[in-house]
Enzyme design. Structure first.
Site, short mmCIF file in Angstrom:
data_model
loop_
_atom_site.label_atom_id
_atom_site.label_comp_id
_atom_site.label_asym_id
_atom_site.label_seq_id
_atom_site.Cartn_x
_atom_site.Cartn_y
_atom_site.Cartn_z
NE ARG A 1 -4.38 5.69 4.01
CZ ARG A 1 -4.91 4.84 4.86
NH1 ARG A 1 -5.33 5.26 6.03
NH2 ARG A 1 -5.01 3.57 4.54
CD GLU B 1 -2.90 -1.13 2.36
OE1 GLU B 1 -2.62 -0.45 3.36
OE2 GLU B 1 -3.94 -1.78 2.24
#
Ligand code: FAD
Length: 647
Positions: free
Chosen positions: A370, A195
Site C-alpha cells: 500500500r 491481496e
C-alpha cells in the site's frame, strides 16, 4: 549497554546507559514528548514494555491503596447501579479485539464492554477485504512471515510476526466456530483471496463485507453471554491509575454516558484497551467517526509507552467523490474504501490520460504494498495536477465482479457508476495507525493491569507498514493471548470497593448554560477541521523536515488558541464533554505523530521524507514515546484526575 536516543521535536541527543540497571537517563527535555529508540538486538520488544518505565522517578505520593494492601477485599460481584460500577474486567471498545477478548475472559469473571457509540460502530464493521491466515497446503507460516516483514520494511518484531502467523489459522477457525460465515469456493473449501503484498492466496473473506460478518457473529455471542454487560454510548475519558515508585497500576476507567450526560466510573481489576485507530486526525479517512485516537491519548496520559506513531497507513484507493457521475449531496464522514482485493483480483490503475502508471514505479505494479501504491498515486496527482486516478476492474466478467464486490458495486451504482463497465475514481485516504500503545507478546503494557489489543496496540507486527488483512488477524491473536495473563492479574489483584473515592470525578459542565456550551462546541468543531487540514497538508504521504516543523508549530498554536478560548468561556480542566474529550485526544495523537515523524531520519515504509529519502540501517529501530513530562504539558497531555487522593 543500551543505546537510548532521547529527543523531543526532532532534536536528537545520544545517551548510553548501563544494561544491568536498564536505566536510561534523560538530561534534556525539548518538549513534553520525549522518545527513545532502542537497538533491537539489545532490547527485546516485549521486555522493553515492562522495563521502559523503570527509569522514571516517583512523581506522585504513594497512595494509601498500596500502603494498606492486606485490608483489601477481592471484588467478585457486579454492581450495575449508580455512578460507580465494579467489574472484574473492563473492556474499552466493541470491535473485533474487545469482543473476542470479552468472550474469553467472561469464563472467569464479570465483564463490562464500554463503547462510545453503538456497539457495531467501529473500524471492524467497515473491514472489507478479509483476514489473512495460512490455510492452504501450498502456503506456509514462513511465507506469511516473509510477506509481513517485507511489507513492514524490516521494522517488524520477528517474534511477534511468528506468533501471529503461527496462531492465526486457529484463531480464524475459532471465529468460524463462533458463527462467522466466510465465502467458500466450488471445492467446498474456504475461498482464499490474494491481496497486495501477499505471495499466496490466504485472505479469508465474506464477499467485501468481512468486518460486518465478524462483528455480527461476535456481537451475537456477546448478547447471549450472561457475564458480559455492554455499555453503549459510554465515552472512556481517562484511566484510573495509581503510581507506586515507578510502578503504575490501572484500576479501571472514568466514562461519560453521552446520552444521560452522567459520569460513570468503572472500577476493575483488569482493563483491556481495544479502542481502535486514529483516522480522524486527518480530514480524509476511511475510518468511522469513532476513530479519534482516544485510546492512544488516554494511555499516553496514563504513562503508557507509545510506539511507531509516524507510520500512518494511507489506503491508496478510497472512493473519490468528485469523480462520480452523481456527487453525494453532503460530504461523507468517512471515505468509502475500494478494497485492496479489487487490485488483488486484477484491478488496474490509470491516470486520467488512461495511462497505466504503476509499472513505472514498482515491478509488482498494482500488487505492490500500500505505501508504494499510495505514494505512486500521490506522485501522479501532483505531477498531472489531477484530483483522482482510476481503478478499473471492468475487464473481468460481470458475474465475478458482482459476486466478489457486491458492496462496492452497489455503493458506486448509487452515484451513477457501474463498475462492471467503467473505472472507479479513487484517491488515497488515512486508513490505519500502525503505531500505538506498546505491547508485549501477551498484550501487556508497562502499566500493570492494562492490556491492549487491536489497532490501538503496537505489538511490533506491522513494523513500518501493515500488510493487507493482517490487522483483523493481529486483533484476534492478541485478544486471545491477553486472556490468561489478564485472568492471573484478576486473581492476584486486590481492589477495594471504596477505592472509587480515591480519584476526583470529572464534571459535566451543566452550569455553563446552553449559549456558552454552543459557542465552545462551534469553536471546537472549527479548530478540529483546522488541525486535520494541517495534518493533511504537512504530515501526509510525502513529508519533509520543514513541513513537519511547520505542522508542529501550527498544531501547538491551534491547541493553545482552543484551550484559551474554552477557558475564557468558563471551561475548567476537570470538565468533560464528548467532543471536547475527542479534541484533546486528537491533539495528543497528532502531536505524537509529528514528533515521531521528526525523529525518524530516514524513509521507511509508510514514513517517506524528501530530506532523508533512503533507508538507513542505523535507524532500523522502533520509535518509543515515553510518558509525557508533567512539566510544560498541555491539558491534552494530562489525566483529568492527575493523581489519586491519599486516604
Ligand atoms: C474501511 C476499512 C476497511 C478495512 N479493511 C480491513 C481488512 O480487510 N482486513 C483487515 O485486517 N483490516 C482491515 N481494516 C482495519 C481493521 O478493520 C481494523 O484495524 C480493526 O477492525 C480494528 O479492530 P479493533 O477492535 O482494534 O478496533 P475497532 O474495530 O475500531 O473498535 C474500536 C472500538 O472502540 C470504541 N472506542 C473508541 N474510543 C472510545 C472511547 N473513548 N470510549 C469508548 N469506546 C471507544 C469504538 O467505538 C469501537 O467500538 C479496515 C479498516 C477500515 C476502516
Amino acid at each position: 549497554m543500551i543505546t537510548c536516543i532521547t529527543a523531543g521535536s526532532g532534536a536528537l541527543s545520544c545517551e548510553v546507559s548501563d544494561r544491568n540497571t536498564q536505566r536510561c537517563r534523560r538530561t534534556t527535555w525539548v518538549s513534553d514528548m520525549p522518545f527513545k529508540r532502542y537497538l533491537q538486538n539489545e532490547f527485546s520488544w516485549s521486555k522493553g514494555v515492562s522495563q521502559a518505565l523503570k527509569v522514571h522517578r516517583c512523581e506522585f505520593p504513594v497512595p494509601q491503596l498500596y500502603r494498606n494492601r492486606k485490608l483489601f477485599k477481592v471484588v467478585s460481584s457486579c454492581k450495575r447501579d449508580g455512578s460507580t460500577k465494579h467489574f472484574d474486567f473492563s473492556v474499552i471498545g466493541s470491535g473485533i479485539a474487545g469482543l473476542r477478548y470479552a468472550l474469553d475472559v467472561a469464563k472467569y469473571g464479570t465483564v463490562a464492554v464500554i463503547t462510545k457509540a453503538e456497539s457495531h460502530e467501529c473500524n471492524t464493521n467497515y473491514a472489507q477485504g478479509g483476514v489473512s491466515a495460512v490455510l492452504c497446503p501450498s502456503d506456509s507460516v514462513e511465507n506469511h512471515m516473509k510477506d509481513t516483514i517485507v511489507a513492514g520494511a524490516y521494522l517488524c518484531d520477528e517474534e511477534t510476526v511468528r506468533v501471529v502467523c503461527t496462531e492465526g489459522p486457529d484463531r480464524v477457525k475459532e471465529l468460524i466456530a463462533m458463527g462467522a460465515s466466510f465465502d467458500h469456493g466450488e471445492d467446498g473449501n474456504l475461498h482464499l483471496a490474494r491481496e497486495g503484498g501477499h505471495s499466496h492466496h490466504r485472505v479469508v473473506h465474506a464477499a467485501d463485507m468481512t468486518g460486518k460478518e465478524i462483528e455480527r457473529a461476535l456481537l451475537k455471542a456477546i448478547v447471549n453471554n450472561p457475564n458480559i454487560f455492554v455499555f453503549e454510548h459510554h465515552f472512556a475519558i481517562d484511566l484510573l491509575t495509581c503510581q507506586d515508585g515507578s510502578d503504575i497500576t490501572c484500576f479501571g476507567v472514568d466514562t461519560l454516558n453521552t446520552e444521560t450526560l452522567k459520569v460513570v466510573r468503572f472500577l476493575s481489576k483488569v482493563t483491556l484497551l481495544a479502542s481502535g485507530g486514529a483516522g480522524h486526525i486527518y480530514p480524509k479517512t476511511t475510518n468511522p467517526l469513532v476513530a479519534t485516537g482516544d485510546g492512544i491519548a488516554i494511555a499516553h496520559r496514563a504513562q503508557a509507552v507509545i510506539s511507531n506513531m509516524e507510520f500512518v497507513q494511507f489506503h491508496p484507493t478510497a472512493l473519490a467523490d468528485e469523480g462520480l457521475p452523481i456527487m453525494p449531496t453532503e460530504p461523507r464522514e468517512n471515505a468509502f474504501l475500494i478494497s485492496e482485493a479489487v487490485r488483488g483480483d486484477g484491478g488496474i490503475l490509470y491516470n486520467l490520460g488512461m495511462e497505466r502508471f504503476m509499472p513505472l514505479y514498482d515491478g509488482r505494479a498494482e500488487l505492490a504494498p500500500r505505501d508504494v501504491v499510495a505514494r505512486s498515486i500521490d506522485d501522479q496527482l501532483k505531477k498531472r495536477d489531477e484530483k483522482y486516478v482510476l481503478l478499473d476492474i471492468s475487464h473481468k466478467p460481470k458475474d465475478e465482479i458482482l459476486s466478489h464486490f457486491p458492496n462496492i458495486a452497489s455503493m458506486c451504482l448509487q452515484y451513477g457508476l457501474d463498475i462492471t463497465r467503467h473505472p472507479i475514481p479513487v484517491v488515497p485516504a488515512a486508513h490505519y495507525m500502525c503505531g500505538g500503545v506498546r505491547a508485549g507478546l501477551q498484550g501487556e503494557t508497562n502499566v500493570q493491569g492494562l492490556y491492549v489489543a487491536g489497532e490501538v496496540a503496537c505489538t511490533g507486527l506491522h513494523g513500518a507498514n501493515r500488510l493487507a488483512s493482517n490487522s483483523l488477524l493481529e486483533a484476534l491473536v492478541f485478544a486471545q493471548r491477553a486472556v490468561l495473563p489478564s485472568v492471573d492479574q484478576m486473581k492476584s489483584s486486590s481492589l477495594d470497593l471504596t477505592a472509587s473515592n480515591l480519584w476526583p470525578r470529572p464534571v459535566v459542565p451543566l452550569s455553563l448554560g446552553n449559549d456558552v456550551r454552543g459557542k465552545i462546541l462551534s469553536m471546537t468543531r472549527e479548530l478540529r477541521k483546522e488541525m486535520q487540514s494541517i495534518m493533511w497538508n504537512y504530515v501526509g504521504i510525502v513529508r519533509s523536515t520543514k513541513r513537519l516543523e511547520t505542522a508542529e508549530q501550527k498544531i501547538s498554536e491551534v491547541e493553545a488558541k482552543w484551550e484559551e478560548y474554552i477557558t475564557q468561556h468558563g471551561w475548567k480542566p476537570t470538565m468533560v464533554g464528548p467532543e471536547i474529550c475527542e479534541m484533546r485526544n486528537l491533539f495528543c495523537c497528532a502531536k505524537i505523530v509529528v514528533s515521531s515523524a521528526l525523529s525518524r531520519h530516514e524513509s521507511r515504509g509508510l514514513h517517506y521524507t524528501i530530506d532523508f529519502p533512503d533507508l538507513e540501517e542505523s535507524e532500523r529501530l522502533p520509535t518509543i514515546i515515553m510518558p509525557s513530562s508533567l512539566v510544560n504539558s498541555t491539558w491534552s497531555s494530562r489525566q483529568l484526575h492527575k493523581q489519586p487522593l491519599c486516604q
